[in-house]
Design a protein around this motif. Structure first.
Motif, mmCIF file in Angstrom:
data_model
loop_
_atom_site.group_PDB
_atom_site.id
_atom_site.type_symbol
_atom_site.label_atom_id
_atom_site.label_comp_id
_atom_site.label_asym_id
_atom_site.label_seq_id
_atom_site.Cartn_x
_atom_site.Cartn_y
_atom_site.Cartn_z
ATOM 1 N N VAL A 17 16.028 -84.302 57.752
ATOM 2 C CA VAL A 17 15.098 -83.553 58.630
ATOM 3 C C VAL A 17 15.148 -81.917 58.116
ATOM 4 N N HIS A 18 13.850 -81.343 57.943
ATOM 5 C CA HIS A 18 13.860 -79.943 57.618
ATOM 6 C C HIS A 18 12.961 -78.984 58.423
ATOM 7 N N VAL A 19 13.354 -77.907 58.479
ATOM 8 C CA VAL A 19 12.254 -76.883 59.287
ATOM 9 C C VAL A 19 11.212 -76.684 58.127
ATOM 10 N N GLU A 44 0.441 -84.435 57.833
ATOM 11 C CA GLU A 44 0.790 -85.277 58.835
ATOM 12 C C GLU A 44 2.422 -85.369 58.605
ATOM 13 N N TYR A 45 3.131 -85.445 59.430
ATOM 14 C CA TYR A 45 4.518 -85.548 59.514
ATOM 15 C C TYR A 45 5.341 -86.552 60.201
ATOM 16 N N TRP A 46 6.563 -86.680 59.810
ATOM 17 C CA TRP A 46 7.288 -87.850 60.505
ATOM 18 C C TRP A 46 8.794 -87.578 60.414
ATOM 19 N N GLU A 74 -2.711 -70.172 43.489
ATOM 20 C CA GLU A 74 -1.834 -70.965 44.556
ATOM 21 C C GLU A 74 -2.246 -70.272 45.847
ATOM 22 N N VAL A 75 -2.393 -71.368 46.906
ATOM 23 C CA VAL A 75 -2.646 -70.921 48.312
ATOM 24 C C VAL A 75 -1.623 -71.168 49.089
ATOM 25 N N GLU A 76 -1.172 -70.356 49.943
ATOM 26 C CA GLU A 76 -0.082 -70.547 51.021
ATOM 27 C C GLU A 76 -0.541 -70.698 52.330
ATOM 28 N N ASN A 77 -0.378 -71.787 53.029
ATOM 29 C CA ASN A 77 -0.694 -71.857 54.433
ATOM 30 C C ASN A 77 0.479 -71.719 55.251
ATOM 31 N N ILE A 78 0.848 -70.709 56.120
ATOM 32 C CA ILE A 78 2.108 -70.653 56.726
ATOM 33 C C ILE A 78 1.608 -71.352 58.159
ATOM 34 N N LEU A 79 2.731 -72.243 58.465
ATOM 35 C CA LEU A 79 2.570 -73.333 59.607
ATOM 36 C C LEU A 79 2.915 -72.645 60.920
ATOM 37 N N GLN A 80 2.108 -72.473 61.864
ATOM 38 C CA GLN A 80 2.196 -71.894 63.068
ATOM 39 C C GLN A 80 1.465 -73.063 64.104
ATOM 40 N N PRO A 81 2.227 -73.880 64.672
ATOM 41 C CA PRO A 81 3.742 -74.321 64.770
ATOM 42 C C PRO A 81 4.230 -74.618 63.582
ATOM 43 N N ILE A 82 5.769 -74.440 63.253
ATOM 44 C CA ILE A 82 6.326 -74.871 62.402
ATOM 45 C C ILE A 82 6.608 -76.386 62.636
ATOM 46 N N ILE A 83 6.901 -77.194 61.615
ATOM 47 C CA ILE A 83 7.243 -78.575 61.812
ATOM 48 C C ILE A 83 8.613 -78.752 61.547
ATOM 49 N N PHE A 84 9.327 -79.968 61.869
ATOM 50 C CA PHE A 84 10.549 -80.420 61.934
ATOM 51 C C PHE A 84 10.244 -81.814 61.391
ATOM 52 N N ALA A 85 10.644 -82.087 60.148
ATOM 53 C CA ALA A 85 10.141 -83.544 59.649
ATOM 54 C C ALA A 85 11.052 -83.703 58.379
ATOM 55 N N SER A 86 11.241 -85.060 58.127
ATOM 56 C CA SER A 86 11.695 -85.602 57.072
ATOM 57 C C SER A 86 10.837 -85.989 55.983
ATOM 58 N N TRP A 111 17.423 -78.773 58.468
ATOM 59 C CA TRP A 111 17.649 -78.472 59.898
ATOM 60 C C TRP A 111 19.192 -78.837 59.997
ATOM 61 N N GLU A 112 19.883 -77.979 60.312
ATOM 62 C CA GLU A 112 21.431 -78.230 60.401
ATOM 63 C C GLU A 112 21.788 -79.101 61.777
#
Length: 129
Positions: A17-19, A44-46, A74-86, A111-112
């Motif tokens: 799992v990562h933030v 999508e995330y899981w 390069e295009v960066e999209n900052i995610l709001q809300p963030i995702i907790f996913a593996s 994500w520790e």
């Protein structure tokens, strides 16, 4: 070929799992040959404990992120809300049928606290497609 159907995707397995705070994309720069890039995409995330994949949406309910307008920037999209996913899936999206190429970078950190929450128990890492 991709279109509005969201059938093809790039899946990234982070193994734990990562933030996830943003997604960066680029097209295929083939020394000026071709114009293959992803104009927009859906994420999508899981993570362990989820029964199915979840579609990421902004706080306003928008799910289509802007992609590239050429093959090299390069295009960066900052995610709001963030995702907790593996695991993360990026679905290229287009209003019209087109050929796309996609390079992607997922920005975040492990994500520790995942182990304390029990998310790491009893799950398998699948091999990439």
């Amino acid at each position: 070929m991709v279109s509005r159907g969201l059938k093809e995707y790039l899946q990234i397995d982070l193994l734990q799992v990562h933030v996830i705070t943003s997604v960066r994309t680029q097209g295929r720069f083939g020394k000026g040959q071709g114009q293959e890039y992803t104009e927009a995409y859906v994420v999508e995330y899981w993570r362990p404990g989820m029964e199915k994949w979840k579609r990421w949406k902004t706080f306003q309910g928008k799910e289509i992120l802007p992609g590239n307008i050429n093959t090299y920037s390069e295009v960066e999209n900052i995610l709001q809300p963030i995702i907790f996913a593996s695991k993360v899936r990026i679905y290229p999206y287009s209003q019209y049928d087109r050929t796309v190429c996609l390079r992607a970078e997922i920005v975040g950190c492990p994500w520790e606290d995942a182990e304390a929450s029990g998310w790491k128990s009893n799950w398998k890492v699948s091999s990439p497609m």
